[in-house]
Each structure stands twice: as structure tokens, then as C-alpha cells.
Write a protein that holds these residues in place. Structure first.
Motif, PDB file in Angstrom:
ATOM      1  N   GLY A   1       0.812  -1.208   0.000  1.00 52.99           N
ATOM      2  CA  GLY A   1       0.000   0.000   0.000  1.00 52.99           C
ATOM      3  C   GLY A   1       0.846   1.259   0.000  1.00 52.99           C
ATOM      4  O   GLY A   1       2.042   1.245   0.331  1.00 52.99           O
ATOM      5  N   ALA A   2       0.199   2.375  -0.341  1.00 51.37           N
ATOM      6  CA  ALA A   2       0.906   3.651  -0.472  1.00 51.37           C
ATOM      7  C   ALA A   2       1.504   4.159   0.836  1.00 51.37           C
ATOM      8  O   ALA A   2       2.638   4.648   0.849  1.00 51.37           O
ATOM      9  N   PRO A   3       0.793   4.079   1.994  1.00 53.39           N
ATOM     10  CA  PRO A   3       1.392   4.598   3.233  1.00 53.39           C
ATOM     11  C   PRO A   3       2.665   3.854   3.639  1.00 53.39           C
ATOM     12  O   PRO A   3       3.642   4.474   4.065  1.00 53.39           O
ATOM     13  N   TYR A   4       2.667   2.526   3.493  1.00 57.19           N
ATOM     14  CA  TYR A   4       3.875   1.752   3.790  1.00 57.19           C
ATOM     15  C   TYR A   4       5.013   2.186   2.861  1.00 57.19           C
ATOM     16  O   TYR A   4       6.158   2.367   3.307  1.00 57.19           O
ATOM     17  N   SER A   5       4.692   2.340   1.567  1.00 59.87           N
ATOM     18  CA  SER A   5       5.705   2.716   0.590  1.00 59.87           C
ATOM     19  C   SER A   5       6.272   4.102   0.891  1.00 59.87           C
ATOM     20  O   SER A   5       7.485   4.324   0.791  1.00 59.87           O
ATOM     21  N   ARG A   6       5.399   5.041   1.254  1.00 66.45           N
ATOM     22  CA  ARG A   6       5.881   6.378   1.618  1.00 66.45           C
ATOM     23  C   ARG A   6       6.771   6.320   2.858  1.00 66.45           C
ATOM     24  O   ARG A   6       7.805   6.990   2.923  1.00 66.45           O
ATOM     25  N   ASN A   7       6.373   5.531   3.831  1.00 64.28           N
ATOM     26  CA  ASN A   7       7.179   5.402   5.051  1.00 64.28           C
ATOM     27  C   ASN A   7       8.559   4.832   4.737  1.00 64.28           C
ATOM     28  O   ASN A   7       9.577   5.277   5.285  1.00 64.28           O
ATOM     29  N   LEU A   8       8.600   3.846   3.851  1.00 68.37           N
ATOM     30  CA  LEU A   8       9.874   3.259   3.444  1.00 68.37           C
ATOM     31  C   LEU A   8      10.752   4.307   2.776  1.00 68.37           C
ATOM     32  O   LEU A   8      11.953   4.405   3.047  1.00 68.37           O
TER      33      LEU A   8
ATOM     34  N   ILE B   1       9.357  11.249  11.244  1.00 67.07           N
ATOM     35  CA  ILE B   1       9.737  10.017  11.947  1.00 67.07           C
ATOM     36  C   ILE B   1       9.348  10.090  13.418  1.00 67.07           C
ATOM     37  O   ILE B   1       8.807   9.132  13.989  1.00 67.07           O
ATOM     38  N   LYS B   2       9.585  11.243  14.041  1.00 65.03           N
ATOM     39  CA  LYS B   2       9.256  11.388  15.467  1.00 65.03           C
ATOM     40  C   LYS B   2       7.771  11.221  15.734  1.00 65.03           C
ATOM     41  O   LYS B   2       7.366  10.689  16.775  1.00 65.03           O
ATOM     42  N   VAL B   3       6.940  11.672  14.800  1.00 63.97           N
ATOM     43  CA  VAL B   3       5.496  11.620  15.014  1.00 63.97           C
ATOM     44  C   VAL B   3       4.906  10.254  14.639  1.00 63.97           C
ATOM     45  O   VAL B   3       3.743   9.973  14.926  1.00 63.97           O
ATOM     46  N   GLY B   4       5.716   9.403  14.017  1.00 62.33           N
ATOM     47  CA  GLY B   4       5.260   8.040  13.753  1.00 62.33           C
ATOM     48  C   GLY B   4       4.896   7.714  12.323  1.00 62.33           C
ATOM     49  O   GLY B   4       4.350   6.643  12.039  1.00 62.33           O
ATOM     50  N   LEU B   5       5.183   8.633  11.368  1.00 62.69           N
ATOM     51  CA  LEU B   5       4.954   8.397   9.945  1.00 62.69           C
ATOM     52  C   LEU B   5       3.470   8.161   9.616  1.00 62.69           C
ATOM     53  O   LEU B   5       2.595   8.395  10.445  1.00 62.69           O
ATOM     54  N   PHE B   6       3.195   7.708   8.398  1.00 59.16           N
ATOM     55  CA  PHE B   6       1.817   7.460   7.974  1.00 59.16           C
ATOM     56  C   PHE B   6       1.264   6.199   8.652  1.00 59.16           C
ATOM     57  O   PHE B   6       1.992   5.225   8.854  1.00 59.16           O
ATOM     58  N   ASP B   7      -0.019   6.224   8.962  1.00 58.80           N
ATOM     59  CA  ASP B   7      -0.681   5.082   9.578  1.00 58.80           C
ATOM     60  C   ASP B   7      -0.996   4.047   8.498  1.00 58.80           C
ATOM     61  O   ASP B   7      -1.874   4.253   7.660  1.00 58.80           O
TER      62      ASP B   7
END
Length: 304
Positions: A65-72, A164-170
Motif C-alpha cells: 500500500g501507499a502509506p507503507y511505501s511512503r514510510n519506506l 519520523i518522530k510523530v510516527g509516519l503514515f498510519d
């Protein structure tokens, strides 16, 4: 250096235009991280053919999914600031240059956001988005609780460290991950600044079943976000709660129109009228019967 993160999945023709819009930037101190979410090999070849070592290709071995990919992409980024671009959108040629100017003048800001040119491709309609700005941090958070006054990911540039500090995309939200992240950043006191220029071109293509346009996932995500921030939402005034209801209803109707579901949009709006008994809500329901193109034309007119 600014890092640009682009999630993609089997949309090479659109991605090619997105990548070219970055290559054509007047500011060239950037890197691009393309995260291919289980796409075909042609996407890898497309990035390789650019012959530009500033472009990095990553392939997810299974659908994430897009949020995981953005986080990566955020985690891999070498730049202090992250710009996001969806594979079907494009940067204006001066975007990174203008953003960099604001970064140099305002190093204390965590999140920069800006206007965008919205293009309804099939309807040949074009208008400018109108994100809102609040100097007061509490007022910004309150405004976000009512609706997304910031915009989507392609309108955002943020400090990597802050994200990163705030926890990235859910990654557990099927949609509206961007809106929820803006809420979290604002709630935790990170600083936002509006750049009053249209620096991204958004493209909406009706009848295209992208996840962000899926009504069911959108409604589910709204409920999850509401539950997560229920204490703060409950503290809003009755007037602001009504404004929030208006926004949620408009969002569902808009998604239905994008998917070509005119009758669903009409019935949703009619149900909302029976909740509010406001003449304007009844008139909106009637206008929906005229078709999505006329509605998008009205929206474009009001956004001028």
C-alpha cells in the motif's frame, strides 16, 4: 537536498510525466525515491532509462500500500526535507526552488504546504485549491479537526526528522492517511507554514477506481480517525461539529461523483438534507441529478 518520495503501481505512462516534472525543476539539488508496490518490470526499466543516479528504484515483494511505501521512502531518504509526489501528479517547474527559499527563511518550520492546480481530466475543468493558514497552533489543530485544510501529500514538504518522530503514515488506514498525519503533527505542536503559490498539478480522472476514491474505505477511515480523536472532536462547538458533518458528507458525495455513482451521490445528499433540513442541502441534491460535470464546474467557479 530535498528528497522526493513517489509510491507507484503499474502506471508507467503517468509516472513518466511525474518523473519528468522533477527532472525539469529549476532547483536540481534533489534525490527521488520511487517505491514500486509489486509492479511489473517495466517500471524498473523506466527509472533505469533515466540514467540519473539521483533516482532510486525500490520494489516491494508483496503488496503493502501507499502509506507503507511512503514510510519506506522517508526512512531511506538522505535529504533533511521530504517532498511527496503521487505518480499521477506533477510538480510545477519552480516547486523545489520556491520551497527551498522558504526553508532557508524559516528553518524552524516542520511542514510547508501550498496550493495546487486541480485538473478534472475527463471534464476538461481546471481550478486552484485553497488551503487555509492559521498562525495560532491551537486554531490550526481545531480547524483540522473540522476538515482537511492542508491538502494531499503532493502539496506537502516536511522535515524527515519530524515525520519520523510523530510516527509516519498510519499503514492501517485504507485512505485519508495524509489527513490523519497532518492531525497528529498539529496536535503534537509541529509548526506549519502555507506557501501561497500553486506548485503542484493534481489530476483527477473520473471512473478510475483508485483506493483514495473508494467510498467504503473512505467512510471506514473517517470513523477510525473520529474514534482516535474523539475527545478533541467532542470539545468542538455545535457550529463546528456541523461544519465537520458538512465536510464529511461533501467528501463522500465527491468520491461518489469521481466514481461515476451519480445516484449514490444524490441519495447520500438527500439523506443529509433530511438530517439538516437546510434548503441549500436540498438544492445540492437536485443539482446532482444534472450530472457530475456540472457539479465540478460549480466547484471550479467557487474556487476562483
Amino acid at each position: 537536498m530535498i528528497s522526493v518520495v513517489i509510491p507507484t503501481h503499474n502506471r508507467d505512462e503517468l509516472l513518466k510525466k511525474a518523473l519528468k516534472s522533477i527532472q525539469d525543476q529549476t532547483y536540481q539539488n534533489f534525490e527521488v525515491i520511487v517505491i514500486d508496490d509489486v509492479g511489473n518490470l517495466s517500471t524498473k526499466n523506466l527509472v533505469k532509462q533515466l540514467n540519473d543516479n539521483r533516482f532510486t528504484y525500490i520494489h516491494n515483494n508483496q503488496h503493502q500500500g501507499a502509506p507503507y511505501s511512503r514510510n519506506l521512502g522517508i526512512k531511506m531518504a538522505k535529504g533533511k526535507y521530504i517532498a511527496f509526489l503521487d505518480d499521477d501528479d506533477e510538480f510545477m517547474p519552480n516547486k523545489l526552488e520556491e520551497v527551498n527559499k522558504h526553508i532557508e527563511k524559516n528553518p524552524e518550520i516542520d511542514v510547508f504546504y501550498h496550493q495546487a492546480i486541480i485538473n478534472m481530466v475527463n471534464e476538461n475543468i481546471r481550478y486552484k485549491s485553497k488551503p487555509k493558514f492559521y498562525n495560532d497552533q491551537e486554531e490550526l489543530y481545531k480547524a483540522l479537526l473540522i476538515k482537511n485544510i492542508i491538502g494531499g501529500t503532493s502539496m506537502i514538504i516536511a522535515k524527515k526528522e519530524s515525520l519520523i518522530k510523530v510516527g509516519l503514515f498510519d499503514v492501517y488506514l485504507d485512505s485519508l492517511q495524509d489527513y490523519e498525519l497532518w492531525l497528529r503533527l498539529a496536535k503534537k505542536g509541529y509548526k506549519f507554514k502555507l506557501i501561497e503559490q500553486a506548485l503542484t498539478k493534481y489530476y483527477y480522472r473520473t471512473m478510475s477506481q483508485y483506493i483514495s476514491k473508494d467510498i467504503q474505505s473512505n467512510s471506514k477511515s473517517i470513523q477510525i480517525i473520529t474514534n482516535k480523536y474523539i475527545d478533541d472532536i467532542s470539545s468542538l462547538s455545535k457550529h463546528n461539529l456541523k461544519l465537520r458533518d458538512d465536510w464529511i458528507n461533501r467528501m463522500i458525495v465527491h468520491k461518489a461523483l469521481l466514481n461515476g455513482q451519480i445516484f449514490f451521490a444524490f441519495s447520500t445528499q438527500l439523506k443529509y438534507f433530511f438530517k439538516t433540513f437546510k434548503i441549500k442541502d436540498f438544492l445540492i441534491a437536485l443539482s446532482l441529478l444534472a450530472g457530475s460535470k456540472n457539479i465540478f464546474k460549480l466547484k471550479a467557479r467557487f474556487n476562483k
